[in-house]
Design a protein around this motif. Structure first.
Motif, PDB file in Angstrom:
ATOM      1  N   GLN A  84      -3.820  72.376 -10.101  1.00 47.56           N
ATOM      2  CA  GLN A  84      -2.724  71.045  -9.459  1.00 47.56           C
ATOM      3  C   GLN A  84      -3.557  69.774  -9.720  1.00 47.56           C
ATOM      4  O   GLN A  84      -3.048  68.775 -10.348  1.00 47.56           O
ATOM      5  N   GLN A  85      -4.895  69.802  -9.488  1.00 51.14           N
ATOM      6  CA  GLN A  85      -5.768  68.608  -9.687  1.00 51.14           C
ATOM      7  C   GLN A  85      -5.755  68.292 -11.085  1.00 51.14           C
ATOM      8  O   GLN A  85      -5.815  67.037 -11.629  1.00 51.14           O
ATOM      9  N   ASP A  86      -6.108  69.241 -11.999  1.00 56.97           N
ATOM     10  CA  ASP A  86      -6.121  69.041 -13.468  1.00 56.97           C
ATOM     11  C   ASP A  86      -4.549  68.192 -13.896  1.00 56.97           C
ATOM     12  O   ASP A  86      -4.761  67.280 -14.731  1.00 56.97           O
ATOM     13  N   VAL A  87      -3.569  68.638 -13.230  1.00 59.60           N
ATOM     14  CA  VAL A  87      -2.219  67.880 -13.748  1.00 59.60           C
ATOM     15  C   VAL A  87      -2.418  66.467 -13.307  1.00 59.60           C
ATOM     16  O   VAL A  87      -2.002  65.716 -13.915  1.00 59.60           O
ATOM     17  N   ILE A  88      -2.810  66.218 -11.974  1.00 53.74           N
ATOM     18  CA  ILE A  88      -2.753  64.927 -11.315  1.00 53.74           C
ATOM     19  C   ILE A  88      -3.718  63.963 -12.283  1.00 53.74           C
ATOM     20  O   ILE A  88      -3.436  62.771 -12.659  1.00 53.74           O
ATOM     21  N   ASP A  89      -4.697  64.646 -12.565  1.00 57.00           N
ATOM     22  CA  ASP A  89      -5.992  63.699 -13.166  1.00 57.00           C
ATOM     23  C   ASP A  89      -5.449  63.463 -14.658  1.00 57.00           C
ATOM     24  O   ASP A  89      -5.406  62.370 -15.000  1.00 57.00           O
ATOM     25  N   ALA A  90      -4.502  64.504 -15.219  1.00 58.77           N
ATOM     26  CA  ALA A  90      -4.008  64.069 -16.632  1.00 58.77           C
ATOM     27  C   ALA A  90      -2.997  62.960 -16.682  1.00 58.77           C
ATOM     28  O   ALA A  90      -2.981  62.240 -17.554  1.00 58.77           O
ATOM     29  N   ILE A  91      -2.212  63.249 -15.505  1.00 62.87           N
ATOM     30  CA  ILE A  91      -1.239  62.083 -15.410  1.00 62.87           C
ATOM     31  C   ILE A  91      -1.755  60.564 -14.935  1.00 62.87           C
ATOM     32  O   ILE A  91      -1.511  59.473 -15.689  1.00 62.87           O
ATOM     33  N   ARG A  92      -2.727  60.644 -14.209  1.00 65.98           N
ATOM     34  CA  ARG A  92      -3.671  59.519 -13.777  1.00 65.98           C
ATOM     35  C   ARG A  92      -4.200  58.777 -15.098  1.00 65.98           C
ATOM     36  O   ARG A  92      -4.278  57.713 -15.098  1.00 65.98           O
ATOM     37  N   ASN A  93      -4.645  59.588 -15.934  1.00 66.47           N
ATOM     38  CA  ASN A  93      -5.786  59.169 -17.286  1.00 66.47           C
ATOM     39  C   ASN A  93      -5.074  60.000 -18.267  1.00 66.47           C
ATOM     40  O   ASN A  93      -5.752  60.812 -18.766  1.00 66.47           O
ATOM     41  N   PRO A  94      -4.088  59.295 -18.864  1.00 71.86           N
ATOM     42  CA  PRO A  94      -3.373  60.152 -20.198  1.00 71.86           C
ATOM     43  C   PRO A  94      -4.504  59.944 -21.373  1.00 71.86           C
ATOM     44  O   PRO A  94      -4.800  58.989 -21.516  1.00 71.86           O
ATOM     45  N   LYS A  95      -4.206  61.110 -21.963  1.00 71.37           N
ATOM     46  CA  LYS A  95      -5.234  60.723 -23.216  1.00 71.37           C
ATOM     47  C   LYS A  95      -4.367  60.192 -24.459  1.00 71.37           C
ATOM     48  O   LYS A  95      -3.040  60.391 -24.359  1.00 71.37           O
ATOM     49  N   PRO A  96      -4.860  59.320 -25.086  1.00 77.08           N
ATOM     50  CA  PRO A  96      -4.188  58.704 -26.255  1.00 77.08           C
ATOM     51  C   PRO A  96      -3.681  59.576 -27.317  1.00 77.08           C
ATOM     52  O   PRO A  96      -4.245  60.824 -27.559  1.00 77.08           O
ATOM     53  N   PRO A  97      -2.364  59.178 -27.878  1.00 75.68           N
ATOM     54  CA  PRO A  97      -1.749  60.137 -28.585  1.00 75.68           C
ATOM     55  C   PRO A  97      -2.472  60.273 -29.768  1.00 75.68           C
ATOM     56  O   PRO A  97      -3.305  59.339 -30.375  1.00 75.68           O
ATOM     57  N   THR A  98      -2.824  61.618 -30.341  1.00 84.49           N
ATOM     58  CA  THR A  98      -3.450  61.694 -31.779  1.00 84.49           C
ATOM     59  C   THR A  98      -2.549  61.536 -33.011  1.00 84.49           C
ATOM     60  O   THR A  98      -1.398  61.575 -32.962  1.00 84.49           O
ATOM     61  N   LYS A  99      -3.036  61.087 -33.806  1.00 87.64           N
ATOM     62  CA  LYS A  99      -2.327  60.979 -35.243  1.00 87.64           C
ATOM     63  C   LYS A  99      -2.268  62.314 -35.838  1.00 87.64           C
ATOM     64  O   LYS A  99      -3.435  62.875 -36.096  1.00 87.64           O
ATOM     65  N   LYS A 100      -1.208  62.439 -36.335  1.00 84.19           N
ATOM     66  CA  LYS A 100      -1.173  63.837 -37.085  1.00 84.19           C
ATOM     67  C   LYS A 100      -1.699  63.513 -38.755  1.00 84.19           C
ATOM     68  O   LYS A 100      -1.274  62.302 -39.337  1.00 84.19           O
TER      69      LYS A 100
END
Length: 187
Positions: free
Chosen positions: A169-185
């Motif tokens: 659950q903490q991993d989910v909250i951390d990911a929402i708070r600090n989203p990773k920038p989209p990667t280019k394909k």
């Protein structure tokens, strides 16, 4: 006024919205049938959905302090009715930004919601309903309402400063708070 947190699960035929208030330990479900037989088709349907959701969001805002809103994002791998789902999702998002400041709004992927509740991003609908009941003793009226309740709990945990008890659950909250920038394909 007590803080409340909103969770929204929208599908092609309907929408479940849960307003969760931790201070009173209450959750109010709003379930709508937006099927074409009820809401019409094309632009008429979009206008109906927008009007209905906007009115609810205005009412929820007037009832108390809405601190965060989490709504289920698109299932990008889905092939069925994706254009119509995109239109409905766009109308819902328009109604949200007309009522709430953008910094309160968080799109959460369906797999992320499942991971937050069960620890796995692959849980089926029945496992989700059972997990919501087992974890929080909340009995939902439908699978959509169970997902919306889960999203409201995610919204509440976004404001929790202390670490959550469960790492996933903490991993989910951390990911929402600090989203990773989209990667280019690669082309």
């Amino acid at each position: 006024m007590p803080r409340s947190y909103i969770g929204i699960d929208q599908s092609y035929s309907g929408c479940a919205i849960v307003a969760f208030t931790p201070a009173t330990k209450t959750a109010t479900e709003h379930v709508y049938d937006f099927s074409p037989s009820k809401a019409g088709v094309g632009p008429q349907r979009l206008a109906y959905v927008h009007h209905t959701l906007r009115q609810l969001f205005v009412n929820l805002r007037q009832q108390g302090t809405v601190s965060q809103v989490c709504f289920e994002g698109y299932a990008y791998g889905s092939k069925f009715r994706r254009e119509e789902l995109g239109e409905l999702g766009g109308v819902m998002r328009l109604a949200l930004v007309q009522v709430f400041p953008p910094h309160l709004l968080h799109a959460v992927a369906p797999t992320t919601v499942k991971k937050y509740v069960t620890g796995s991003g692959r849980a089926d609908k029945d496992k989700m309903m059972l997990a919501v009941y087992m974890r929080w003793q909340h009995e939902s009226s439908s699978h959509d309402a169970a997902d919306a309740y889960s999203l409201a709990r995610i919204a509440a945990d976004l404001e929790t400063e202390k670490p959550l008890e469960l790492k996933f659950q903490q991993d989910v909250i951390d990911a929402i708070r600090n989203p990773k920038p989209p990667t280019k394909k690669a082309a």
